[in-house]
Design a protein around this motif. Structure first.
Motif, PDB file in Angstrom:
ATOM      1  N   ASP A   1      -8.533   1.806   5.158  1.00  0.00           N
ATOM      2  CA  ASP A   1      -7.344   1.611   5.982  1.00  0.00           C
ATOM      3  C   ASP A   1      -7.601   0.432   6.912  1.00  0.00           C
ATOM      4  O   ASP A   1      -8.497   0.470   7.757  1.00  0.00           O
ATOM      5  CB  ASP A   1      -7.041   2.869   6.792  1.00  0.00           C
ATOM      6  CG  ASP A   1      -5.757   2.740   7.585  1.00  0.00           C
ATOM      7  OD1 ASP A   1      -5.808   2.157   8.687  1.00  0.00           O
ATOM      8  OD2 ASP A   1      -4.710   3.207   7.121  1.00  0.00           O
TER       9      ASP A   1
ATOM     10  N   SER B   1       0.804  -1.216   0.000  1.00  0.00           N
ATOM     11  CA  SER B   1       0.000   0.000   0.000  1.00  0.00           C
ATOM     12  C   SER B   1       0.839   1.268   0.000  1.00  0.00           C
ATOM     13  O   SER B   1       0.352   2.335  -0.362  1.00  0.00           O
ATOM     14  CB  SER B   1      -0.932   0.001   1.217  1.00  0.00           C
ATOM     15  OG  SER B   1      -1.768  -1.142   1.207  1.00  0.00           O
ATOM     16  N   SER B   2       2.082   1.175   0.437  1.00  0.00           N
ATOM     17  CA  SER B   2       2.970   2.336   0.451  1.00  0.00           C
ATOM     18  C   SER B   2       4.402   1.842   0.516  1.00  0.00           C
ATOM     19  O   SER B   2       4.662   0.633   0.548  1.00  0.00           O
ATOM     20  CB  SER B   2       2.663   3.241   1.657  1.00  0.00           C
ATOM     21  OG  SER B   2       3.113   2.639   2.857  1.00  0.00           O
TER      22      SER B   2
ATOM     23  N   PRO C   1      -1.472  -0.794   5.891  1.00  0.00           N
ATOM     24  CA  PRO C   1      -2.060  -1.488   4.735  1.00  0.00           C
ATOM     25  C   PRO C   1      -3.460  -0.962   4.421  1.00  0.00           C
ATOM     26  O   PRO C   1      -4.234  -0.635   5.324  1.00  0.00           O
ATOM     27  CB  PRO C   1      -2.115  -2.945   5.201  1.00  0.00           C
ATOM     28  CG  PRO C   1      -2.146  -2.873   6.693  1.00  0.00           C
ATOM     29  CD  PRO C   1      -1.323  -1.673   7.057  1.00  0.00           C
ATOM     30  N   ARG C   2      -3.750  -0.870   3.149  1.00  0.00           N
ATOM     31  CA  ARG C   2      -5.076  -0.443   2.690  1.00  0.00           C
ATOM     32  C   ARG C   2      -5.581  -1.435   1.652  1.00  0.00           C
ATOM     33  O   ARG C   2      -4.813  -1.930   0.828  1.00  0.00           O
ATOM     34  CB  ARG C   2      -5.032   0.972   2.100  1.00  0.00           C
ATOM     35  CG  ARG C   2      -4.746   2.051   3.148  1.00  0.00           C
ATOM     36  CD  ARG C   2      -4.641   3.439   2.538  1.00  0.00           C
ATOM     37  NE  ARG C   2      -4.279   4.433   3.546  1.00  0.00           N
ATOM     38  CZ  ARG C   2      -5.130   5.292   4.094  1.00  0.00           C
ATOM     39  NH1 ARG C   2      -6.399   5.287   3.724  1.00  0.00           N
ATOM     40  NH2 ARG C   2      -4.723   6.158   4.998  1.00  0.00           N
TER      41      ARG C   2
ATOM     42  N   GLU D   1       3.503  -4.369   6.596  1.00  0.00           N
ATOM     43  CA  GLU D   1       3.186  -3.007   6.170  1.00  0.00           C
ATOM     44  C   GLU D   1       2.805  -2.160   7.379  1.00  0.00           C
ATOM     45  O   GLU D   1       2.222  -2.657   8.344  1.00  0.00           O
ATOM     46  CB  GLU D   1       2.030  -3.002   5.175  1.00  0.00           C
ATOM     47  CG  GLU D   1       2.319  -3.725   3.876  1.00  0.00           C
ATOM     48  CD  GLU D   1       1.170  -3.583   2.897  1.00  0.00           C
ATOM     49  OE1 GLU D   1       1.136  -2.574   2.162  1.00  0.00           O
ATOM     50  OE2 GLU D   1       0.305  -4.472   2.881  1.00  0.00           O
TER      51      GLU D   1
END
Length: 257
Positions: free
Chosen positions: A194, A166-167, A188-189, A185
Motif C-alpha cells: 500500500d 488498484s481499485s 494505490p498499491r 487513486e
C-alpha cells in the motif's frame, strides 16, 4: 465553500484547481529548504540568515548527494521489508466511496520498535555510520526528497491514468495539474504494498522517530547530554503509535498527501 453557486465549490479565487496546486508545489520545497538552512547554518536565527545576504541558489543543497540517497534508499528498503515480513493482525479501513474495504497488516508498533533498534545497532554495534548521521546530512536529505517526491508522484499519476488502477476508487478531474497534486487513486498499491501506508506512515512517521533519535545522538556527541526538548519527543511516539495502527487518511494519494 467560498462559492456563490450550487454544486462544486468554485473557491474564493478563480482557477484555484490549477493556480493553488502550482503555488503549493512551488513554495513547499523552497520553504523546507529555507527552514532547514536557517536552523542548520544560522542556529535558527532569521536575522543572521538575512544578514548573510546569500541567494536561494547559493544555499540550496545538492539533491544528488550520494550519502543522502544511500540513507533514503536503505531506509525505504528496510520499511518495505518490515511491512511485508513482520507479523500482525489483519485490520480493515472504512468502506470507500467505491464500496471497497482496504485491508492492512497491523504491525506498526513492531516495525516502529525494530526501526529504532536497527538504527541503533547500525550506529553503535556494527558502526556502519555515526549516530548523528541524519543531523549531518539533513539539508541534502531534504533536497533529495524534494526530487524524489515529484518523480514518485509522476509515476503514480501515470500509473493511475494510463497503466493500471488498484481499485475502483480512482479517477481524474480532467485537470492534469490538479490530478498530479491531488492524486488519481484513493489507495494505490504496487506489488502488494500500500503506497499511502508506506510513504505516510512507514517512511514519514518512522523517519520522524529515527530522525529525532539521530538528533539526540548528535546532541550527546556535541554537548555530552540530552536536553529536555529531545526527551519530550516521547509524546511524538505516542502519536506515531496511534497512526501506525489506525488508517486515518481519506484523501487521494498525490503530491498533497
Amino acid at each position: 465553500m467560498w462559492s456563490n453557486k450550487h454544486g462544486d465549490s468554485l473557491g474564493l479565487f478563480p482557477g484555484r484547481k490549477t493556480l493553488g496546486p502550482l503555488f503549493l508545489m512551488g513554495v513547499t520545497p523552497v520553504a523546507a529548504t529555507l527552514i532547514t538552512h536557517v536552523f542548520v547554518a544560522h542556529g535558527g536565527s532569521v536575522g543572521s540568515f538575512l544578514a548573510a545576504g546569500k541567494s536561494l541558489y547559493e544555499i540550496w543543497p545538492t539533491p544528488w548527494d550520494p550519502t543522502a540517497w544511500k540513507l533514503i534508499g536503505s531506509f525505504m528498503a528496510t520499511q518495505l521489508v518490515l511491512m511485508r515480513v513482520v507479523p500482525g493482525k489483519t485490520s480493515y479501513g472504512p468502506v470507500t466511496p467505491g464500496g471497497n474495504v482496504p485491508e492492512y497488516k497491523s504491525n506498526g508498533f513492531q516495525c516502529f520498535a525494530l526501526s529504532l533498534a536497527l538504527f541503533l545497532a547500525g550506529a553503535f554495534v556494527f558502526e556502519l555510520y555515526p549516530g548523528g548521521i541524519v543531523y549531518d546530512f539533513m539539508p541534502e536529505i531534504i533536497s533529495a526528497l524534494n526530487v524524489f517526491s515529484f518523480v514518485f508522484c509522476l509515476f503514480l499519476y501515470v500509473k493511475g491514468i494510463f497503466l493500471w488502477q488498484s481499485s475502483s476508487d480512482a479517477g481524474t478531474s480532467g485537470n492534469p495539474v490538479f490530478d498530479f497534486y491531488w492524486g488519481t487513486e484513493l489507495y494505490p498499491r504496487v506489488l502488494g504494498w500500500d503506497v499511502k501506508l508506506f510513504t505516510n506512515c512507514r517512511c514519514g512517521l518512522m523517519f520522524w522517530a529515527v530522525g529525532v533519535l539521530s538528533y539526540a545522538c548528535k546532541q550527546h556527541e556535541i554537548y555530552g547530554y540530552l536536553s529536555a526538548g529531545i526527551l519530550k519527543n516521547k509524546y511524538r511516539k505516542q502519536y506515531i503509535f496511534i497512526v501506525q495502527n489506525n488508517y486515518l487518511f481519506c484523501d487521494h494519494f498525490g503530491l498533497l498527501t
